[in-house]
Scaffold this motif. Structure first.
Motif, mmCIF file in Angstrom:
data_model
loop_
_atom_site.group_PDB
_atom_site.id
_atom_site.type_symbol
_atom_site.label_atom_id
_atom_site.label_comp_id
_atom_site.label_asym_id
_atom_site.label_seq_id
_atom_site.Cartn_x
_atom_site.Cartn_y
_atom_site.Cartn_z
ATOM 1 N N GLY A 39 28.160 41.253 39.249
ATOM 2 C CA GLY A 39 28.827 42.447 40.019
ATOM 3 C C GLY A 39 30.352 40.913 40.290
ATOM 4 O O GLY A 39 30.128 40.181 40.720
ATOM 5 N N TYR A 40 31.429 41.600 39.988
ATOM 6 C CA TYR A 40 32.251 40.108 39.977
ATOM 7 C C TYR A 40 33.890 40.814 40.860
ATOM 8 O O TYR A 40 33.515 41.964 41.096
ATOM 9 N N ALA A 41 34.406 40.304 41.282
ATOM 10 C CA ALA A 41 35.499 40.568 41.899
ATOM 11 C C ALA A 41 36.700 39.305 42.111
ATOM 12 O O ALA A 41 36.099 38.038 42.356
ATOM 13 N N PRO A 42 37.505 39.849 42.546
ATOM 14 C CA PRO A 42 38.935 38.715 42.657
ATOM 15 C C PRO A 42 39.227 37.984 43.269
ATOM 16 O O PRO A 42 39.284 38.722 44.292
ATOM 17 N N LEU A 43 39.124 36.636 43.370
ATOM 18 C CA LEU A 43 39.780 36.511 44.913
ATOM 19 C C LEU A 43 40.974 36.623 45.445
ATOM 20 O O LEU A 43 41.481 36.884 46.221
ATOM 21 N N ASP A 44 41.937 36.337 44.363
ATOM 22 C CA ASP A 44 43.305 36.326 44.912
ATOM 23 C C ASP A 44 43.918 37.541 45.453
ATOM 24 O O ASP A 44 44.424 37.520 46.252
ATOM 25 N N GLU A 49 44.199 35.951 54.396
ATOM 26 C CA GLU A 49 45.281 34.912 55.146
ATOM 27 C C GLU A 49 44.828 33.526 53.940
ATOM 28 O O GLU A 49 45.151 33.107 53.557
ATOM 29 N N ALA A 50 43.946 33.564 54.967
ATOM 30 C CA ALA A 50 43.232 32.537 54.357
ATOM 31 C C ALA A 50 41.724 32.189 53.659
ATOM 32 O O ALA A 50 41.209 33.583 53.105
ATOM 33 N N LYS A 54 39.232 34.921 51.762
ATOM 34 C CA LYS A 54 38.817 35.806 50.711
ATOM 35 C C LYS A 54 38.262 35.889 49.768
ATOM 36 O O LYS A 54 37.271 36.773 49.228
ATOM 37 N N VAL A 55 37.046 33.896 49.826
ATOM 38 C CA VAL A 55 36.051 34.074 49.850
ATOM 39 C C VAL A 55 35.109 34.898 49.808
ATOM 40 O O VAL A 55 33.985 35.302 49.300
ATOM 41 N N LEU A 56 35.449 34.888 51.248
ATOM 42 C CA LEU A 56 33.968 35.595 51.717
ATOM 43 C C LEU A 56 34.273 37.427 51.583
ATOM 44 O O LEU A 56 33.116 38.111 51.512
#
Length: 148
Positions: A39-44, A49-50, A54-56
């Motif tokens: 599974g993939y998910a974009p970070l941006d 905001e922090a 975003k990573v979590l």
């Protein structure tokens, strides 16, 4: 007359009931496949905001995407499509896909950032799935029948 007498004897003996004891035995499959899913998910694009948030969020989203891929492999996808034609021209074309199922026994193999995305790799070992299934439902076959 002999034929009628034989038919009556067969009917009487064929309809008699016997008490019996059936012994059951659980049978395992010969082999167990292993399925993998990524599974993939974009970070941006995560709505935080922090960067740590975003990573979590991307970690969780990539895990859900990997589970969806596993569910597609196990249960398949249900597709719904429609097309609309006006004046001999295609004016609208749509397709929807969905998957529904329960995945038990999958484990996270790796979870890591890769460039602008977060990646989660899952593995589903059907030996583990079978063991979990055996705890809840015990499919059986006849081992022995004893008549009294």
């Amino acid at each position: 007359m002999k034929i009628w007498l034989m038919l009556i004897v067969l009917l009487i003996t064929g309809c008699s009931t016997k008490d019996r004891y059936i012994e059951w035995e659980t049978q395992a499959p010969e082999s167990f496949p292993k399925l993998t899913a990524i599974g993939y998910a974009p970070l941006d694009t995560q709505p935080a905001e922090a960067q740590s948030q975003k990573v979590l969020m991307a970690m969780q989203a990539s895990k859900i995407a990997a589970y969806r891929e596993l569910a597609e492999q196990v249960y398949g996808q249900q597709l719904s499509a429609s097309s609309r034609v006006d004046d001999w021209m295609l004016t609208d074309d749509s397709i929807q896909a969905s998957v529904t199922g329960v995945i038990r026994g999958a484990k996270v193999v790796k979870s890591y950032p890769a460039g602008d995305h977060y990646v989660t790799e899952l593995e589903l070992d059907f030996a583990q799935v079978w063991a979990l299934y055996q705890q809840q439902n015990r499919p059986q076959k006849i081992k022995e029948i004893t008549y009294f």
